[in-house]
Design a protein around this motif. Structure first.
Motif, PDB file in Angstrom:
ATOM      1  N   TYR A   1       0.530  -1.327  -0.059  1.00 15.39           N
ATOM      2  CA  TYR A   1       0.020   0.088  -0.096  1.00 15.39           C
ATOM      3  C   TYR A   1       0.670   1.196   0.027  1.00 15.39           C
ATOM      4  O   TYR A   1       2.256   1.082   0.065  1.00 15.39           O
ATOM      5  CB  TYR A   1      -0.967   0.112   1.330  1.00 15.39           C
ATOM      6  N   ILE A   2       0.133   2.580  -0.292  1.00 12.21           N
ATOM      7  CA  ILE A   2       1.188   3.557  -0.321  1.00 12.21           C
ATOM      8  C   ILE A   2       1.180   4.249   1.029  1.00 12.21           C
ATOM      9  O   ILE A   2       0.675   4.173   1.923  1.00 12.21           O
ATOM     10  CB  ILE A   2       0.050   4.549  -1.050  1.00 12.21           C
ATOM     11  N   ASP A   3       2.607   4.476   1.454  1.00 15.61           N
ATOM     12  CA  ASP A   3       3.023   5.047   2.594  1.00 15.61           C
ATOM     13  C   ASP A   3       4.443   5.833   2.380  1.00 15.61           C
ATOM     14  O   ASP A   3       5.044   5.333   1.601  1.00 15.61           O
ATOM     15  CB  ASP A   3       3.389   3.752   3.210  1.00 15.61           C
ATOM     16  N   LEU A   4       4.578   6.988   3.151  1.00 12.48           N
ATOM     17  CA  LEU A   4       5.744   7.381   2.739  1.00 12.48           C
ATOM     18  C   LEU A   4       7.272   6.844   3.032  1.00 12.48           C
ATOM     19  O   LEU A   4       8.021   7.110   2.506  1.00 12.48           O
ATOM     20  CB  LEU A   4       5.845   8.772   3.587  1.00 12.48           C
ATOM     21  N   LYS A   5       6.984   5.634   4.085  1.00  9.79           N
ATOM     22  CA  LYS A   5       8.129   4.936   4.437  1.00  9.79           C
ATOM     23  C   LYS A   5       8.517   4.250   3.142  1.00  9.79           C
ATOM     24  O   LYS A   5       9.914   3.410   3.181  1.00  9.79           O
ATOM     25  CB  LYS A   5       7.698   4.216   5.544  1.00  9.79           C
ATOM     26  N   ASN A   6       7.563   4.007   2.007  1.00 10.25           N
ATOM     27  CA  ASN A   6       8.194   3.353   1.096  1.00 10.25           C
ATOM     28  C   ASN A   6       9.223   3.717   0.323  1.00 10.25           C
ATOM     29  O   ASN A   6      10.020   3.155  -0.410  1.00 10.25           O
ATOM     30  CB  ASN A   6       6.847   2.975   0.108  1.00 10.25           C
ATOM     31  N   LEU A   7       9.571   5.175   0.466  1.00  6.88           N
ATOM     32  CA  LEU A   7      10.529   6.120  -0.007  1.00  6.88           C
ATOM     33  C   LEU A   7      11.827   5.654   0.702  1.00  6.88           C
ATOM     34  O   LEU A   7      12.900   5.771   0.059  1.00  6.88           O
ATOM     35  CB  LEU A   7      10.166   7.370  -0.073  1.00  6.88           C
ATOM     36  N   SER A   8      11.813   5.427   1.949  1.00  5.35           N
ATOM     37  CA  SER A   8      13.167   5.305   2.734  1.00  5.35           C
ATOM     38  C   SER A   8      13.116   3.797   3.050  1.00  5.35           C
ATOM     39  O   SER A   8      14.525   3.372   3.263  1.00  5.35           O
ATOM     40  CB  SER A   8      12.991   5.943   4.054  1.00  5.35           C
ATOM     41  N   ASP A   9      12.433   2.847   3.089  1.00  2.42           N
ATOM     42  CA  ASP A   9      12.669   1.636   3.563  1.00  2.42           C
ATOM     43  C   ASP A   9      13.610   0.752   2.612  1.00  2.42           C
ATOM     44  O   ASP A   9      14.526   0.068   2.976  1.00  2.42           O
ATOM     45  CB  ASP A   9      11.191   0.905   3.747  1.00  2.42           C
ATOM     46  N   PRO A  10      13.492   1.089   1.039  1.00  2.00           N
ATOM     47  CA  PRO A  10      14.285   0.594   0.231  1.00  2.00           C
ATOM     48  C   PRO A  10      15.877   0.603   0.764  1.00  2.00           C
ATOM     49  O   PRO A  10      16.793  -0.174   0.607  1.00  2.00           O
ATOM     50  CB  PRO A  10      14.105   1.226  -1.247  1.00  2.00           C
ATOM     51  N   PHE A  11      16.176   1.760   1.267  1.00  5.01           N
ATOM     52  CA  PHE A  11      17.568   2.118   1.592  1.00  5.01           C
ATOM     53  C   PHE A  11      17.979   1.574   3.060  1.00  5.01           C
ATOM     54  O   PHE A  11      19.153   0.995   3.068  1.00  5.01           O
ATOM     55  CB  PHE A  11      17.924   3.675   2.034  1.00  5.01           C
ATOM     56  N   ARG A  12      17.041   1.136   3.614  1.00  6.07           N
ATOM     57  CA  ARG A  12      16.957   0.412   5.022  1.00  6.07           C
ATOM     58  C   ARG A  12      17.574  -1.185   4.333  1.00  6.07           C
ATOM     59  O   ARG A  12      18.443  -1.906   4.923  1.00  6.07           O
ATOM     60  CB  ARG A  12      15.999   0.414   5.904  1.00  6.07           C
ATOM     61  N   VAL A  13      16.664  -1.546   3.470  1.00  6.10           N
ATOM     62  CA  VAL A  13      17.032  -3.097   3.163  1.00  6.10           C
ATOM     63  C   VAL A  13      18.329  -3.177   2.358  1.00  6.10           C
ATOM     64  O   VAL A  13      19.134  -4.037   2.333  1.00  6.10           O
ATOM     65  CB  VAL A  13      15.725  -3.321   1.868  1.00  6.10           C
ATOM     66  N   VAL A  14      18.778  -1.931   1.541  1.00 11.10           N
ATOM     67  CA  VAL A  14      19.984  -2.217   0.711  1.00 11.10           C
ATOM     68  C   VAL A  14      20.884  -2.235   1.985  1.00 11.10           C
ATOM     69  O   VAL A  14      22.129  -2.906   1.849  1.00 11.10           O
ATOM     70  CB  VAL A  14      20.346  -0.771   0.034  1.00 11.10           C
TER      71      VAL A  14
END
Length: 354
Positions: free
Chosen positions: A64-77
């Motif tokens: 779902y759409i969430d602003l954290k979707n913008l930052s979480d990929p960097f946490r995964v990396v």
């Protein structure tokens, strides 16, 4: 010494199968380590077992759409880098993943280090984290035969779900003593999982007077969901979450109301406990619990009550139906070919190590 890294987190369902494997891995001479998120619930559960725990960065994978979707990929990396470095340091022979968003960096880290990895998918269809990880894994274990059609043929293995030995060794008398229940009325257990189930909690509490006329109720309501005004009511006990006591509570229970996550329904099947399943609705999930419940209902193991149909009247109808027909449900479960997946998974782990 052989070394294995276990991973999985986010909910208890992504941890308890790993906990089920640990005593058997110890007996086989494995040095067991665990990789999870920094402060996820898996950390406390694993450290209680005395297993070395390594926290990494992880981001939640959302549909779902969430602003954290913008930052979480960097946490995964970041997590991939941390996991890869840990795996190089620990030098495990194999990695076993139970799923959850924290496992994606670990499986990718294993691939980067050429360490074989096994994923376990409990539900009918793979979750998002496992979907991302499957191309990088060596093997994928499943609970349901139907899941095999969703997986690469050369990786898929039907194993069943690992079930904790202690869950099968409960003491009914200890459960009754813990809850201060008598033997005069049957016991109803409601469990909504480690995070609780608000809608089920609310309807059960609305139905409490009716329930307590016929049953005693032990209510596992999830974190921060206790109701102080209900403390002390005879025949009713509420807990946020239980761990060691769960086997005794299950042993004393005559009927169980539960979500239909793969781990809990596998345990109910192994224990032959008559039960009502209330799957997480499609608007709050990817629909895996609906599919799990439908499969169990088809085989005659379960009474399914959809959350949108939950009213005090329908809840009582479901409970009474299951209790009155409990022998029929038990008979169907006795004919199940499902088995504890521990032995199958250990065999697969040993094969990859060799």
């Amino acid at each position: 010494m052989k070394r294995i890294v276990l991973t999985g987190g986010g909910t208890a369902g992504h941890v308890t199968p790993n906990l089920a494997l640990i005593p058997h891995l110890d007996k086989l001479g494995y040095d067991v380590h665990y990789i999870g998120s920094y402060n996820g619930m898996e950390k406390e559960l694993v450290e209680k077992k005395g297993i070395p725990y390594h926290g990494i960065s992880s981001g939640k994978l959302r549909r779902y759409i969430d602003l954290k979707n913008l930052s979480d990929p960097f946490r995964v990396v970041k997590g991939v880098g941390q996991a890869a470095k840990l795996i190089r340091k620990l030098k495990p022979d194999v990695i076993f993943s139970k799923g959850g968003f924290v496992t994606v960096p670990v499986i990718l880290g294993a691939k980067l280090n050429r360490v074989p990895s096994i994923i376990h998918e409990s539900d009918m269809t793979p979750g998002l984290a496992n979907k991302i990880s499957i191309p990088f894994a060596t093997k994928v274990c499943t609970t349901f035969a139907e899941t095999l059609t969703h997986l690469p043929e050369d990786k898929a293995v039907l194993t069943g779900t690992p079930i904790r030995e202690e869950i099968l060794q409960g003491d009914r008398a200890k459960g009754l003593s813990l809850c201060e229940f008598s033997t005069s009325k049957p016991v109803l257990l409601m469990t909504g999982g480690s995070l609780g189930a608000v809608r089920i909690n609310d309807v059960l509490r609305e139905s409490l007077d009716m329930i307590l006329e016929k049953y005693q109720l032990v209510h596992l309501c999830g974190k921060n969901n206790l109701k102080e005004e209900l403390v002390g009511i005879q025949g009713y006990r509420q807990f946020e979450y239980v761990n060691e006591e769960m086997s005794d509570i299950l042993a004393m229970s005559d009927v169980v109301i539960s979500r239909s996550g793969a781990n809990i329904i596998s345990e109910l099947l192994a224990l032959k406990k008559p039960h009502v399943l209330v799957p997480l609705p499609a608007n709050a999930s990817r629909g895996d619990q609906i599919l799990n419940a439908a499969s169990f209902e088809k085989h005659g193991y379960s009474y399914v009550l959809n959350e949108e149909d939950m009213t005090p009247k329908n809840v009582m109808k479901a409970i009474d139906s299951v209790y009155n027909n409990r022998n029929e449900y038990i008979d169907h479960m006795n004919h199940s070919k499902s088995s504890n997946g521990i032995e199958n998974i250990l065999t697969l782990i040993n094969e990859l190590v060799k």
